[in-house]
Design an enzyme around this catalytic site. Sequence first.
Site, PDB file in Angstrom:
ATOM      1  N   SER A 199       0.831  -1.199   0.000  1.00  0.00           N
ATOM      2  CA  SER A 199       0.000   0.000   0.000  1.00  0.00           C
ATOM      3  C   SER A 199       0.863   1.245   0.000  1.00  0.00           C
ATOM      4  O   SER A 199       1.956   1.250   0.580  1.00  0.00           O
ATOM      5  CB  SER A 199      -0.883  -0.001   1.255  1.00  0.00           C
ATOM      6  OG  SER A 199      -1.476   1.267   1.440  1.00  0.00           O
ATOM      7  N   TYR A 227      -1.633  -0.121  10.673  1.00  0.00           N
ATOM      8  CA  TYR A 227      -1.696  -0.498   9.257  1.00  0.00           C
ATOM      9  C   TYR A 227      -0.416  -0.109   8.513  1.00  0.00           C
ATOM     10  O   TYR A 227       0.208  -0.934   7.852  1.00  0.00           O
ATOM     11  CB  TYR A 227      -2.907   0.167   8.590  1.00  0.00           C
ATOM     12  CG  TYR A 227      -3.065  -0.184   7.133  1.00  0.00           C
ATOM     13  CD1 TYR A 227      -3.563  -1.427   6.749  1.00  0.00           C
ATOM     14  CD2 TYR A 227      -2.729   0.719   6.133  1.00  0.00           C
ATOM     15  CE1 TYR A 227      -3.711  -1.766   5.403  1.00  0.00           C
ATOM     16  CE2 TYR A 227      -2.868   0.394   4.787  1.00  0.00           C
ATOM     17  CZ  TYR A 227      -3.367  -0.844   4.434  1.00  0.00           C
ATOM     18  OH  TYR A 227      -3.504  -1.167   3.103  1.00  0.00           O
TER      19      TYR A 227
END
Length: 376
Positions: A199, A227
């Site tokens: 990501s 995350y």
Amino acid sequence: MATTSSHPKEEVKKKKKEGLGWIEWARGWLYLVYEMLFQRITASHLQNPMPLPPVNDLTCIVTGSTSGIGREIARQLAEAGAHVVMAVRNTKAANELIQKWQNEWTGMGLPLNIEVMELDLLSLDSVVRFAEAWNARLGPLHVLINNAGIFSIGEPQKLSKDGYEEHLQVNHLAPALLSVLLLPSLIRGSPSRIINLNSVMHYVGFVDTEDMNVVSGKRKYTSLVGYSSSKLAQIMFSSVLHKRLPAESGITVACVSPGIVQTNVARDLPKIVQAAYHLIPYFIFSAQEGSRSALFAATDPQVPEYCELLKADDWPVCAFISQDCRPTNPSEEAHNVETSHEVWEKTFEMIGLPSDAVERLIEGEEVACRYGGHKG
């Protein structure tokens, strides 16, 4: 005496970075905003869906393939002729999807070659069981796509039953364990690939190897911290794995960014943010658009050559393919070789494998894991 005592202090100061510097942090956020505003323009040369080269001889495992990007990857690979294994927690949903796809595909070619196997990344025992079941077939594995991931926006910190912060376990530890344990099958399928869906959020990530679970209080836990640091840890681990795998193993390791995609976070967003999210659909990719970089990395013939070039140049990071299917550079922090090796060592400790497991598996030896019922 004074010189010897001050020296380690200096070293600690230099080495023990406690977070991103504000310039790195600001640069990371600017990159994220840029990515969102311009990803559609930078990827405008790509077709949607992406045409795939012949994949009839490939066996591909795709984790988390009942929704979002994973579902698109599994469907498109199967429709292109690959043998696809949907490695999922919800096997019932996966079987229903297969039924639906087979019905839609009727008359367009041979029946799709897809099957379902259970895999729950929140349980390292489940990961070991899955790998053992797959390796026991003694068949080849050509592509492992570690797609499954979580981003529980705004949620309080949660630990898995294995005792690890959930983002860390699902996004990094479990895929790392799966990749290592499946090496015997990947060798049988050589030339083969491990593709990790990463990501752009890793650009604002920081890994403290002494506090991987973010429980010490040194850093305040937020879902964003959980995350982004898990995604950075994945790149760091992949970079070391990429270097540790000898060229003759024929295994390529690459991380890909799908871009900023509606499905990968929308389900975890608060309702009001979801509403705002839907107001900007022009900027945000659909799951089909988000699947292109992973499909490209999994099937394009030039990807292994590019990875070998990086290895030959002793480049500090593994291949990182952007949402526009072009190689790009991961964050500055991802280039931190020292931290990457610490992440590597720490990861093996946490997943219950000896730190020389990769070398031993490549040599054809058996390796005992702390999980999956094998104490060793």
